[in-house]
Each structure stands twice: as C-alpha cells, then as structure tokens.
Scaffold this motif. Sequence first.
Motif, short mmCIF file in Angstrom:
data_model
loop_
_atom_site.label_atom_id
_atom_site.label_comp_id
_atom_site.label_asym_id
_atom_site.label_seq_id
_atom_site.Cartn_x
_atom_site.Cartn_y
_atom_site.Cartn_z
N THR A 96 0.83 -1.21 0.00
CA THR A 96 0.00 0.00 0.00
C THR A 96 0.86 1.26 0.00
O THR A 96 0.52 2.26 -0.62
CB THR A 96 -0.87 0.06 1.26
OG1 THR A 96 -0.11 -0.45 2.35
CG2 THR A 96 -2.14 -0.74 1.11
N THR B 43 -2.76 -0.08 8.89
CA THR B 43 -3.62 -1.26 8.84
C THR B 43 -4.15 -1.55 7.45
O THR B 43 -4.56 -2.67 7.17
CB THR B 43 -4.85 -1.15 9.76
OG1 THR B 43 -5.73 -0.15 9.22
CG2 THR B 43 -4.47 -0.80 11.17
N GLY B 44 -4.19 -0.54 6.60
CA GLY B 44 -4.67 -0.77 5.24
C GLY B 44 -6.16 -1.03 5.14
O GLY B 44 -6.65 -1.34 4.05
N SER B 45 -6.90 -0.90 6.23
CA SER B 45 -8.35 -1.16 6.14
C SER B 45 -9.04 -0.09 5.31
O SER B 45 -10.19 -0.26 4.92
CB SER B 45 -8.97 -1.25 7.54
OG SER B 45 -8.60 -0.14 8.30
N ALA B 47 -7.73 0.89 2.39
CA ALA B 47 -7.08 0.86 1.07
C ALA B 47 -8.12 0.98 -0.06
O ALA B 47 -9.20 0.40 0.03
CB ALA B 47 -6.26 -0.41 0.92
N SER B 56 -3.35 3.42 0.56
CA SER B 56 -4.13 3.65 1.76
C SER B 56 -4.75 5.03 1.72
O SER B 56 -4.04 6.04 1.72
CB SER B 56 -3.25 3.51 3.00
OG SER B 56 -4.03 3.84 4.12
N SER B 100 -11.70 -5.66 7.15
CA SER B 100 -10.71 -5.27 6.14
C SER B 100 -10.86 -6.04 4.84
O SER B 100 -10.00 -5.93 3.96
CB SER B 100 -9.30 -5.51 6.68
OG SER B 100 -9.16 -4.95 7.94
N ALA B 103 -10.77 -4.11 1.50
CA ALA B 103 -9.42 -3.71 1.12
C ALA B 103 -8.66 -4.89 0.52
O ALA B 103 -7.95 -4.74 -0.49
CB ALA B 103 -8.68 -3.17 2.35
N MET B 104 -8.83 -6.05 1.11
CA MET B 104 -8.11 -7.23 0.59
C MET B 104 -8.61 -7.59 -0.81
O MET B 104 -7.82 -8.00 -1.67
CB MET B 104 -8.32 -8.42 1.51
CG MET B 104 -7.64 -8.28 2.85
SD MET B 104 -7.62 -9.90 3.66
CE MET B 104 -7.07 -9.43 5.28
N ILE B 130 -2.19 -4.78 4.41
CA ILE B 130 -3.49 -4.89 5.08
C ILE B 130 -3.33 -5.82 6.27
O ILE B 130 -3.19 -7.03 6.11
CB ILE B 130 -4.57 -5.39 4.10
CG1 ILE B 130 -4.63 -4.45 2.90
CG2 ILE B 130 -5.93 -5.48 4.81
CD1 ILE B 130 -5.34 -5.02 1.70
N ASP B 132 -4.16 -8.01 9.42
CA ASP B 132 -5.30 -8.85 9.75
C ASP B 132 -5.01 -9.49 11.10
O ASP B 132 -3.93 -10.05 11.30
CB ASP B 132 -5.46 -9.92 8.67
CG ASP B 132 -6.75 -10.69 8.83
OD1 ASP B 132 -7.19 -10.89 9.98
OD2 ASP B 132 -7.30 -11.11 7.81
N ARG B 903 2.64 -9.34 9.33
CA ARG B 903 1.93 -9.07 8.09
C ARG B 903 1.97 -10.29 7.17
O ARG B 903 2.72 -11.23 7.41
CB ARG B 903 2.45 -7.87 7.31
CG ARG B 903 3.66 -7.19 7.72
CD ARG B 903 3.91 -5.89 6.96
NE ARG B 903 4.70 -6.11 5.74
CZ ARG B 903 5.66 -5.30 5.33
NH1 ARG B 903 5.95 -4.21 6.00
NH2 ARG B 903 6.32 -5.56 4.23
#
Lengths: 246, 970
Positions: A96, B43-45, B47, B56, B100, B103-104, B130, B132, B903
Amino acid sequence: MQTIHGYHRPADLEEALALLNRSDTPTVVIAGGTRVAAGLIQAGEVVDIQALADASISSADAHVSYGSLVRLQDLIDSEDTPALLAETAMREGPNTLRHTATVGGTVAGADAESELVAALLAHEATVTIARPDAQVDVPLDELLDDRSLLDGGIITAVTVDAGGETASARTGRTPADTSIVAAVGRVVPGGFRLALTGVGHHPLLIEQDDIERLDPPGDFRGSPAYRRELAAVLSKRVIAMLGGAV
Amino acid sequence: MKTTFTLNGTERTYECAPHESLRTVLRREGFFSVRFGAETGETGSAAVLFDGRLASAEVMLAAQADGHTIETIEGLNPPRGLHPIQQAFVDAGAVQSGYSIPAMILAAKALIASNPNPTEADARDALSGILDRETGYLRPVHAVLRAAAMLRGDEVSPVEPALIEPLVPLGGSPDMGAANSPLNLPPLAPRVIPSPEVPETNVVGKPERKVDAIKLAKGHPAFVDDIEMRGMIYAKMLYSPHAHARIVSIDDSAARALPGVHAVLHHGNVARVRYASGGQSYPNPQPYDQVSFDNKVRYVGDRVAVVAAETIEIAEEAVGLINVEYDVLPAVFDENEAISGNAPVIHDEPDMEGAHDAANNIVQHIGAEVGDFEAGLASADRTFERTFRVHQVQPTPIEPHIAIAWLDSDERLVIRTSTQVPFHVRRMVAPLLDLPVRDIRIVKPRIGGGFGVKQEMLIEDIVGHLALATGRPVRLELNREEEFISSRTRHPQTITFTSGVNNDGMLVAQRMRTVANTGPYGTHALTVQMVSGLRGLSTYNCPNKLFDCDVAYTNTPVAGAYRGYGAPQALFALEAHMEDIAAEMGMDALEFRRRNWTKVGDPLDVAAELGEGAAEMKFIPVVTSSGMDECVVQGQRAVGWQRRYDPAWLQPADRPHIRRGLGFAMCMHGSAISGLDMGGASLKINDDGSFNLLIGATDLGTGADTILAQMAAEVLGVSTADIIVYAADTDMTPFDVGAYASSTTYVSGMAVKKAADEVHRQIVTRAALMLDVETLGEIELKDGAAFAPDGRSVTLEEVALHSLHQDDQHQIMATASYVAPDSPPPYAAQFAEVEVDIETGQVTIENLVMAVDCGVPINPLTSAGQIEGGMVQALGYGHCEEMVLDESGAMVNARFGPYKIYRADEMPKIEAYLVQTMEKSGPFGAKAIAEIPKDGVAPAIRNAIFNATGVQIDNLPFTPERVWNALQTG
Ligand SMILES: Cc1cc2nc3c(=O)[nH]c(=O)nc-3n(C[C@H](O)[C@H](O)[C@H](O)COP(=O)(O)OP(=O)(O)OC[C@H]3O[C@@H](n4cnc5c(N)ncnc54)[C@H](O)[C@@H]3O)c2cc1C
Ligand code: FES
C-alpha cells in the motif's frame, strides 16, 4: 492534531519554489504524502508537486537517474534498477505504501532506519535540488549531514552509480520488520562502500574500522551496545558476501 | 476547497478541507467500505485503488486525489450476489469479521489485473499492507490465488475438508511409522481427523458459507460507524499525561466557549458512581474501583475529560483548551514492587469497594489447594523451581472501540457499540447514567474483531452521558494510539512454578505462585488470574497442588480480558517448566508430559476451587473426552518432529551462525464457565418455511452466527440458508452473556439446539395433522419437508402457511436458554520450528502446527480459521509484540510498526488440524475452539529455541536483543 491549512498544486517548479519560500507561511512539499497525511510531519500549508515533478527513470553511462516523483514500486519494477535498490525499496514499506511513496520523499524524509537511503549511499547517490536561485547536485551523504541544504528547495532527481556487486544483511524482530540494524555494501574500486541503518540519526556511510567507535542511540528494540554489536556482525557478513576479508 | 475525481467510473466533486484524508471524504460521502484502522495508515483497512494501484486512503489527502481515478469495493460489487474475487474469499473461509475484507479484495483485483498468474509470494505481497488480526493470512492469501484461477477460467474445486486417518487407534498406541511420512494436502482444505464415535450429520460438520458473507465481502454498511445520523456530534477524550496525579483543578471555560462545542464533561459535573468495567455476570466481581470521571488519574491514558462538538476538529481543539492542574504523585509500574509495602498507594479514596488490601496495592489474593503441597514436595524424589515473567500486549482489533449513542423517539437511550457483551453493558451502564435498564437499548452490529478487549463497558458510559447532556447523537471512536494506551491489555505476570517429581517421572506436588499486574483498575483481575491458576494446575495430574496469587495495582495501562484470559501466561510458564524438568531428568519431553497429562476420567480438581462458577460447582468435574494423543502424533508428523534428533539438521553446515530447533507445548482450555454462562435463543417459522433465529450471542467475526444457524438447520432438516440470523440487540433478542470464555458454541449452541428441538416438535405436530399421521415420532424432517413413514410429505412452507393462516392458527416458535453444568476441556498440541541466529539473537519462526481436539467442529472451515488466526496472534505474543513504557509510564510504541504485528508477507508456514472427539455434553459433540490457539505458541517457540541452542529463556517476547543477551550468558 492535523495542522494543514492550505493545499497548492502548482503547475511548474518556479511557482512551487515561490510558494515554498514565502516568509509568512510555513509550507512543506508533499510528494506521495504518506508521511505528511499521516501527521508524522507537521505542516502549515502543503505544496503538492505531482503536477510538475518528474516520475521517469533514465539510464546512461552506468548511472540511473530517478525523477523525484518515481514511486517506490516503479523503482522496484524498473529493469534499470540495481538489485540492492530494488531489495531495499521493497523493505521500505508494504505494498500500500510503495505504490504511493516516492523516491524524493524517501530521500527528503531520510528516516534513520531507511534501508533504501542506506543503499543509495552505497550507490553513491547524488541528489539534484532545485532552489529559487539555482539547481545544485549534492552527494547524498553531504545532504544527510547537513539537512539545511534542502531548505527552501525541492528534490528533482536522485542519480546513482548502478555498477558494482552488492550485498546486504539485517536483523529485525520479524522478517519484514524495520531492521534494528541493517548493513548494505557495494564493491567499489579499491574496496567497499558500506552503509548502515539504525546506528545514527540517519543512515551512515562507514569504514569498517570505525564501527567500534559508533555511539548509536538506543531504544527498546536495541541498546547502544547491542546495535554496535549488530553493526560489526552484519558488516562482516556483507563484506564476506562480497568476497572481502573479514 | 473542492476535489474532483473519477470514483467507481463516475466523475464526482466533493467539498473537502485541506487536511482531510481521502478516507474521511469517502466515508462522509457514504462509501463505508473504506474503514478506519490507524491514523498513520498501517492497517490498510482504508485501502482503495488509486489509478488502479492499491493505496491507503488514510495517508492520502483528499486534495491529492483531484484528477485521479479512485475505485472502492462499491465499484466492484455486482447488484446482487458476489464478484468472483468475493466468491473466492468466501469459499476459502477468508472472511472473519470482514472489516478489512473490502481492502483485501481490492488488493487482489489490482494484483490479478497486472498479473493473471500470481504466485503465493505475489499474493502475500499484495496483502502486505493490510493487517489482519483474525485469519493468520492463510485463507486470504489462497483466496487471492483462487480468485486468479477463477478469473483465468480455470476449474477450481470446492473447499472441502481433507479427511485424515487417525494414527492412534481407539484405546491403542500411535502408529509412529505412519507418523514419519508427511501428508501433502491442499492449503485451504481444513484438516479433519474424524472419530468413528461421531454420528452422520447433514449441515453440522460441513464447511458452510458464512451467513453474513454477502454484507462482509461486499463491504456493505455493517459496522458501528456505517450509519448516518442527522445532527451527530463528535466526542474526543482528554487523557492523563501523568501516571499518577491528583487533579487539583479543571478549567473548562475556554473549551466551552469555543463555537461548536456542546458539552465538556469531567469529574466536576458527572455523578460519582462506583463500578467495575469488566463485562461480566451480575453481580460483577469486585473491586468497584472506577467512576466515569475521577479527581485522580492513575496511568498515562486515564480519563480526565471529554468534549462533544460539531466536528472532530473542533472537539480536538477544545480538548487542547481544557486547563488541568495536576499534583503529580510518585508512580509504580512493576507488580512486585507495587505490593512490597513501600509503594505509592494507588487507590486511597475512601469510597472504593472490594479490593483485598488497597493500602498495599493488592487487589485480589487468590489461594487454592488440593491435597497437601508441602508434604507432597517433601516426599518427592526431585524438586524443581523456576520463575517466569510475561509482558503486556494489546489485542489490537483492527476496528478500535467505537460507540454511537442517541435518544430515540421514545427518548430511550440507544447505544450502537462495538461490544462483545451487549446485555452486560446495558445493565452496567444504567446506574452510571441514572437510567433504568428499560430505558436503554444496546445494539451490536458487525464487530471488526474483539478478542476480549470488547468484553468491557469501556466507552459506552461516555457516549451515554454526552447524548443525555446534549440531546444529540454522539459518536466516540478511539484512534489507534488511544486504543493502545486507554483500552485494555493482557495482564503481565511474574510466575514461579515449584514442582516435586518422582524418579518414575510422575508429578507429586506442584505450586504456582503468581503476582499479576492489573494496572490501576481491577477489571477482570479476579477471574483472569483464576483462569491462570486453573490452567496452570489442571493440565497435568498431580495429587498435591497449590495456587497462590496476588494481583497488584500499578500505574501501567489497564489489563483486562484478552483471548486466552490468563491461560497463555500460565501455559507459557508451565510448558517451559515441564520441558526443563524433562531435560534435567533425562526424559523425553513428550513422554514426561504424556505420563502426567489429564486423560479421560481424570478429575479436574482445582476447578472446584477456582473459577467464577466454582461456588455453583457441587461436584468435581472429570475429563469426558480427549484427543490429546492423536493431536500429538498428527502434529509430530506435520512438523517433522524426528528432525529434532538429527544433528545435521539442527546445525546446518552451510550457515554456521544458524541453529535450528523444534518445540512442543501442550494446551488445555475450558468451554464456558460452568454454572454461570447462559445463552438464549428464539426461533420462529416464516411463511416460506424459513426461520428467524434471534440470539443474544455476539459474533465478533468468529462465525458464531453461522455455526448457530447450522445447528438449527441440522435439527430442522433445512439448509443453513433457510436460517436468518439476527444477533445481539437487547430490545430484540433473548439474553446471552456474550462472547467470552469460549462459550458461544458450547452454551449458546445448546440454547439454539433446545429451541430448535421445540420448534421441531411443533412442526412435527402440525405435519402429523396435515398428513394424518398418528404417531409423531414417525415424522421425519429433511430437505425442507416433513415426511410420513409411507413417503408422503408436506414442505415446511406448507406447514408454515397452514399454521399461520389456515387452520387452528399458531406461530410455530420457541425460546430456550441454557446454562452449562460442565466446561469440558478442549486439548491441543502446539509445535513450532525455529531458526536462531546465534550471532545476533534473531529468531525466525519457520513453521507452526497446531492440532486441536475441539470435540466435533460444527464448521471445519471457520474452526480452522479460528486456529490459524489465533496461532498468529499467539505468535505475536511470543515473538514480537510488546507494550513498552518509558520511565514516566507513557507508552513509547503506541503505533503499528513499532508495535509489531505480523503481516502477510512475513508469515511462517501455519497449519491447523482438527482432531474430532465426541463430547457428549456439547451440542452435536462440540467443545470450544476460540481461545485454545492462544495458549501454546510462546512456550513451543521457547522450547524450540532451547532445542536449537540449549538456552532457556524465561521472559517474553523473544526479540533479538533479549535472545542475544540470553545467548551471551547462557
Ligand atoms: C504507514 C507508514 C509506514 C512507514 N514505514 C516505514 C518504515 O518501516 N521504514 C522507513 O524507513 N520508512 C517508513 N515510512 C516512511 C516512508 O518511507 C515514507 O513515508 C515515504 O518514503 C515518503 O515518501 P512520500 O513520497 O510519501 O513522502 P511525503 O510524505 O510526500 O514527504 C515526506 C517528506 O519529504 C519531503 N519531500 C517529499 N518530496 C520532496 C521533494 N521532492 N523535495 C523536497 N522535499 C520533499 C516532504 O516535505 C516531507 O517532509 C512509513 C510511512 C508510513 C506512512
Ligand atoms: S478482517 Fe482481518 S482484522 Fe478484521
């Protein structure tokens, strides 16, 4: 708390430099914006250079030049990129982040733990900085030692000497963790160009003999003594991988 | 200013402020799939696809997006049903809480668009941004590969359990020959070792798709924050910067004067009502040592005041304008120092209730003895003693605590909150707000992970106070830093085990002395430590046992409930201690444990002395089912245990600084708190023969709603899709204690089964009438119909229409509840493979294998997901996660990154095995599975490091410098 009060997206460098150098308004450049938007860097107003900066990669005479707006992922994906730069850019952050963060932002941010900055040091990077009065080429190690060289300026490109065999070694809590200490090295005529992260306030070029004299700042991930030990062990490994005597 | 971009194919222009992130603007415009995870973006949630690349939206200004192309999952969603990538995620069992998942899925889309043939490494990299906390990444990663295959047009086979032959014949000894030849199984297949004792079922035991799959995979509004409330205002807390101080004065005048501020609350204007914040049954265990706002602060992060204002920015500014004068007091952080008699007194207020010895900072003293420990120890051939220290970690659900409160049209207070315990919250918040329970409604929508940290009445009183004070809907969301410092954590403990062992390897005496650190509030202090004692002293048989525990107040962040609930601490110490004893006695580490571990028929005698339900317990429970032997052998095979004895493997010739090792830990947990945990369910038929299942149980992403629906479907002879689940709303559903103590499957499951049995009876009665059959027992429900013995049938739709509309009308429905008399233990074998760099201390985890006996897994897919995800949280506990405080008590690493969670692109191999046993007391033979995966990883790693290097490390986590120091001195 967020402090950004103004956003500008100038069309050319001249206008960007003028905005950046206003005496009454604290202003910072944003490239990818990942650190600025995260609130990790305090900013009054921001000058977004996306409309004017160079995002291209060019290669000539065993040198590769990265426009400041080259995304880390594009650096990684480019066939011209030396292996060590691709490897360390990959470690700069997750997917990201790599699609957003830029070469210029990474160099300007010069995080003490940035392996990419260390790898750029090993590759004898030169940073091209545009200022209202002139454009200058500054060796990266000098810029790291004197950050005021960037005051009021904008990085437009970073150029490296692409040749020479390289190696790296690192220690972290987990495989993708920001390294506590990382060592990168490159074979240059007459020896090695060795750079370390995690042993100073920015990544350092160092001679192997000087490692004992390092006085790294410590934190919970590594005390000064432990970081010094890692610097010695990891540098030795890098040099051994490059065929040097240890 | 304005920002214009192409969003999901349409050009849009939105108003935004220069500082606003793209996430803020997208959510404001109703794109709720872009979710908050951390203000710094890790966290990339949040994204999204930015010009087709994953980025992000949390760390991008909305203004930067001007002129670009943005895609959110809303742009990918087909009008009904699932996109192939979403289908792959659902089929793979990759969706747990689903917070999330959008995002995934976007990450998968971007990857497959640029590379239709990705490798596993590519998929791992695509998901690397992301975080998890639930799945262990195994299923999401393989869902990406499955999606790529589907989009290439390749045939994909359904994700079915791989059925594995048992290696231990019933009543026999293990087949070690077979145990040395590894299996090669598809990565997504849940590994199930069936038991011949388990009867055939149609829905139970099958990898059914999750009942909430559509809303989660499509990112539909489902979580607390995914609603729009007219006139909502925003709350922001002011937290203490001091670890221990008296508040001399608070001047809130400047904050109140700021335009847009609606309320500023603190101890000066909120009633002082004592409470304990742990979400537990009535009466809540003491101490009652908290009030909504106090005139004293006891840790960095303690509540000082709260502001509610028109915008979050105004609220933040107002918080900065509150002027607090503190009288700073000395602080204490170490649990042993705190109770030494020379420490500052943390609770000196006269109105606190129920601490054991507040003047000495002792919240609780817990003691329990079976037999005579001293005499047993004196009689033993050999004695062993060792002290362990376990540290403080935070559960870090990707969705932090969030609650929104408002007054409904009847002026009742509604609190929509991310909680595991809606019914406890309603009862507990009422006195603080001076409202009767009837005037409060708690709604629990989908939850983005809980892991115990939401078994707490943490912020609901604050939004309640503010909604009552302002008459406006009020929202309070903790940011990531606040979640770290001000919510709840795992109790640090100092644990000393003393054991007496005879030369034949039998334990004759064992003492566990624990000093636990609860921080400044004793929420869960009693019960977490009781579970510690229970797990520490009932895993192995021993005639003489003693538990001696003090729980200390300190000025660290507050400890509370965290998945595992005292067991991970105890089992780290116990399993390290057992390993060391075996080594010193020259015995095989597994054989020594096998001689002593509890087996079917053995009494769990300390259970009668310890545990919340202990008072209710009128008999000593015994072990009624155990698959421990099978778990061990399956795990040995999967991890390649025989390499432990191979010098060439232990010390690879080509890497002189590397040592390898394998470690084992036994795990044993409970299933619910017997005599105390209660679940309720209500089930009614609809016109078309479908059913509404209303439950108070709280699905946190675990799949509880799904397995409860499966149980109802099994009883009623219908499919899971015929059961429509509505969960956890105190106005609508029966009572349930909530999601904790591994109780949902075992207790709420039994309630569902009872309700379904009664509905079954009513359907059969009606069908008998319609089919003119005299003996009710002859009617069988299957395939959505009721069958007479002669083969005639009526569909459940016909039954429903008949009973609701046609003749002798009656709503077929039932409500039932259940309290468990037992808490049958699940068992598990945890294995770890490590590499240790002896020059740097870096430990790399190569493989984690866990084989679990959870009785009958109701859904092997969600069960495997529970183990995989739990193991990875446990890996964080043992390997890299730690909350670090500076000398002033402030947390120095309250951010992902410095606080390191694993990760997707750095994971060891992980594998889960489900060893079936038939637990007769459980619904369809089930025991619990949710917590046991937290118990064994840390000790298995520790024992693997010991195997690799000969060094025993007694404190967590195994970060490089800690290991390096041990290697220097060991
Ligand atoms: C979630 C997260 C995790 C991270 N993890 C790591 C990590 O593990 N290790 C690590 O080393 N780094 C890490 N970083 C830092 C990351 O490497 C930087 O965010 C990124 O490289 C900066 O690139 P950018 O283009 O987004 O910079 P921006 O945020 O746009 O800018 C960063 C700084 O550089 C200045 N700047 C940018 N471009 C120029 C230019 N052309 N000329 C002059 N000044 C300029 C800006 O004014 C600002 O001060 C992380 C950042 C985030 C947000
Ligand atoms: S969806 Fe993975 S942490 Fe919730």
